[in-house]
Scaffold this motif. Structure first.
Motif, PDB file in Angstrom:
ATOM      1  N   LYS A  15      40.227  34.807  39.013  1.00 40.27           N
ATOM      2  CA  LYS A  15      40.811  34.735  38.323  1.00 40.27           C
ATOM      3  C   LYS A  15      39.962  34.519  36.623  1.00 40.27           C
ATOM      4  O   LYS A  15      39.630  35.132  35.944  1.00 40.27           O
ATOM      5  CB  LYS A  15      41.525  32.818  38.066  1.00 40.27           C
ATOM      6  N   ILE A  16      38.177  33.686  37.665  1.00 37.91           N
ATOM      7  CA  ILE A  16      37.395  33.253  36.122  1.00 37.91           C
ATOM      8  C   ILE A  16      36.980  34.772  35.708  1.00 37.91           C
ATOM      9  O   ILE A  16      36.241  35.343  34.868  1.00 37.91           O
ATOM     10  CB  ILE A  16      35.929  32.562  36.825  1.00 37.91           C
ATOM     11  N   THR A  17      36.593  35.754  37.115  1.00 37.27           N
ATOM     12  CA  THR A  17      36.126  37.311  37.121  1.00 37.27           C
ATOM     13  C   THR A  17      36.157  37.739  36.091  1.00 37.27           C
ATOM     14  O   THR A  17      36.115  38.215  35.549  1.00 37.27           O
ATOM     15  CB  THR A  17      35.759  37.677  38.206  1.00 37.27           C
ATOM     16  N   VAL A  18      38.294  38.019  36.130  1.00 40.94           N
ATOM     17  CA  VAL A  18      38.459  38.250  35.657  1.00 40.94           C
ATOM     18  C   VAL A  18      39.042  38.477  34.419  1.00 40.94           C
ATOM     19  O   VAL A  18      38.599  38.959  32.990  1.00 40.94           O
ATOM     20  CB  VAL A  18      40.711  38.703  36.215  1.00 40.94           C
ATOM     21  N   LEU A  19      38.719  37.027  33.919  1.00 39.21           N
ATOM     22  CA  LEU A  19      38.541  36.024  32.857  1.00 39.21           C
ATOM     23  C   LEU A  19      37.617  36.853  31.692  1.00 39.21           C
ATOM     24  O   LEU A  19      37.159  37.006  30.475  1.00 39.21           O
ATOM     25  CB  LEU A  19      39.317  35.514  32.187  1.00 39.21           C
ATOM     26  N   VAL A  20      36.131  36.673  32.626  1.00 40.18           N
ATOM     27  CA  VAL A  20      35.252  36.903  31.955  1.00 40.18           C
ATOM     28  C   VAL A  20      34.819  38.484  31.218  1.00 40.18           C
ATOM     29  O   VAL A  20      34.719  39.185  29.921  1.00 40.18           O
ATOM     30  CB  VAL A  20      33.977  37.019  33.005  1.00 40.18           C
ATOM     31  N   VAL A  21      35.017  39.575  32.149  1.00 38.98           N
ATOM     32  CA  VAL A  21      35.516  41.207  32.501  1.00 38.98           C
ATOM     33  C   VAL A  21      35.872  41.587  31.078  1.00 38.98           C
ATOM     34  O   VAL A  21      36.326  41.989  30.029  1.00 38.98           O
ATOM     35  CB  VAL A  21      35.935  41.405  33.457  1.00 38.98           C
ATOM     36  N   CYS A  22      37.513  40.482  31.374  1.00 42.90           N
ATOM     37  CA  CYS A  22      39.269  41.268  29.774  1.00 42.90           C
ATOM     38  C   CYS A  22      38.039  40.615  28.634  1.00 42.90           C
ATOM     39  O   CYS A  22      37.945  41.472  27.541  1.00 42.90           O
ATOM     40  CB  CYS A  22      40.234  40.042  29.942  1.00 42.90           C
TER      41      CYS A  22
END
Length: 356
Positions: A15-22
Motif C-alpha cells: 500500500k505504501i509503495t502504491v501510494l508513493v508511486v501514485c
C-alpha cells in the motif's frame, strides 16, 4: 512471528509503495501540466508581441510600425469601458469613442467584427499614417492589438467632421467664407503632401466631407487611410478589381474601370470644394423636375451666367465674392474636360505647386 502478521506486513508495504508511486506520478503530471501551460502562455505572449510590433504590408513585406502600443485595459479605462456616452460615431471601420489618457483627449477607432473593412485595412492605415506627418493630416497616437481587439488611437478633434457643418443650415452659419476658404486651402495642402511632398506617394481613394476632421481652431485634417494605396518610384496610376470609396466623389475612370491615380483624389477634392461652396451634397436633386448631381448643377448655372447662385445662402453677405467666383470658375469651366478638372481650381486658389 505468526504467518498472519507476516501477510499483513507485506500488504502494508504494498500500500505504501502504491501510494508513493501514485504521488510521484501525480506530482510529475502536475509539473508537466504546469510546464506545458507556461510554455503555451509564453508562445501566445511572443506571438502577441510580434503582432504588436510587426505587420505585413500589402506587398507582403514586414514593416516596423514604429508606433506606441496601448494595452486594452488602458483603452478601456480611458473610454469608460467603451461607454455609449463616449461614442462619437460609427463608420465603415467601426465605432469611434472619445477617451482621456494622462490628461490628453483621444479618439479610439475600434474595428468592428461586422465591419466591411477588415484586418488588411487596419494594417494598411497603421503602416501609412504612422509614416506621415503633416499639419493637415490627422495624427495617429498609437494602436492596440490584443486577441481579436484591434484599435487605432488618434488625436481628438473637438469640432467633429466637415459634413457636420456644411450640410446643416444652422451649423453652416458658423463657417463664413474666410473659414471655408481656410479649410479648402488646408485640404489642398494635405493632398499636395500626400501626392508630392511625402517620401511615400499616397492615393487616399476616399476623400470626402466626413473624412475631413476639424480641430479646435477649425484646421482641417484628412483622416481614414484604410483604403489608401502607396505608389512607388515613378508609378502614377494603378488598377484594382475591388472599387472602394463613396459614390458621388469617385472619378469616372475609377468607378467604372478601377483605374486610380493622384488625379482620382483631385477629382474628389473638386467635388468636396463645390460642397463647401454650396453647402449641398454631391448627390441630390438640384433642378426642378429634373434629377442632377452637383457637377451638373454647377455647370448649368455657369452656362446660364448665374454662378453665384451655387453659393451657400449663408454666404451671400461675403465680402470675398471674387474669391468664391474663382473657385467656381475653374471647376465649372473644366467640369466637362475631366481629368484636368480640379488642378485648375487648386492653381486658381493660389496653390500653384499642384500640377496636372
Amino acid at each position: 512471528m505468526h504467518p498472519s502478521e507476516l501477510g499483513t506486513g507485506d500488504g502494508h508495504k504494498k500500500k505504501i509503495t502504491v501510494l508513493v508511486v501514485c504521488s510521484v506520478v501525480i506530482a510529475s503530471g502536475m509539473l508537466l501540466a504546469s510546464y506545458l501551460i507556461l510554455r503555451i502562455r509564453k508562445n501566445l505572449k511572443e506571438k502577441t508581441e510580434r503582432s504588436r510590433t510587426t505587420v505585413h504590408s500589402s506587398r507582403g513585406k514586414e514593416e516596423d510600425m514604429e508606433l506606441p502600443m496601448f494595452d486594452l485595459s488602458t483603452i478601456s479605462r480611458a473610454t469608460d469601458d467603451f461607454s455609449l456616452n463616449n461614442k462619437l460615431g460609427e463608420g465603415g471601420f467601426g465605432p469611434v469613442y472619445k477617451g482621456v489618457i494622462d490628461g490628453q483627449e483621444i479618439a479610439v477607432k475600434r474595428l468592428s467584427r461586422s465591419s466591411g473593412q477588415g484586418l488588411n485595412e487596419f494594417k494598411n492605415e497603421v503602416i501609412l499614417i504612422a509614416k506621415l506627418q503633416h499639419r493637415n493630416l490627422v495624427k495617429l497616437l498609437g494602436c492596440c492589438i490584443e486577441g481579436e481587439e484591434k484599435m487605432l488611437v488618434y488625436e481628438y478633434m473637438p469640432n467633429k467632421s466637415l459634413d457636420f457643418f456644411i450640410f446643416d443650415e444652422t451649423k453652416g452659419k458658423a463657417l463664413d467664407w474666410s473659414k471655408r476658404f481656410q479649410i479648402i486651402s488646408g485640404i489642398a495642402r494635405g493632398l499636395l503632401y500626400l501626392h508630392q511632398d511625402s517620401r511615400l506617394r499616397i492615393v487616399h481613394r476616399d476623400l470626402k466631407a466626413s473624412n475631413i476632421l476639424l480641430d479646435s481652431e477649425m484646421i482641417p485634417k484628412i483622416s481614414d487611410f484604410g483604403m489608401a494605396r502607396i505608389f512607388g518610384g515613378d508609378q502614377t496610376e494603378g488598377n484594382t478589381n475591388r472599387v472602394v470609396g463613396t459614390y458621388g466623389y469617385m472619378a469616372p475612370e475609377y468607378a467604372f474601370d478601377g483605374l486610380y491615380s493622384t488625379k482620382s483624389d483631385v477629382f474628389s477634392f473638386g467635388i468636396l470644394l463645390m460642397e463647401i461652396v454650396s453647402g449641398k451634397k454631391s448627390r441630390g436633386l438640384y433642378h426642378q423636375d429634373q434629377k442632377g448631381n452637383l457637377i451638373g448643377h454647377a455647370w448649368r448655372l455657369w452656362k446660364e451666367g448665374r454662378p453665384l447662385e451655387l453659393m451657400d445662402a449663408c454666404l451671400t453677405d461675403s465680402n470675398n465674392l471674387s474669391e468664391v467666383l474663382r473657385c467656381i470658375h475653374r471647376f465649372s469651366e473644366k467640369s466637362k474636360e475631366y481629368p484636368g478638372l480640379i488642378f485648375g481650381v487648386v492653381n486658381q486658389i493660389g496653390l500653384t505647386r499642384v500640377k496636372e
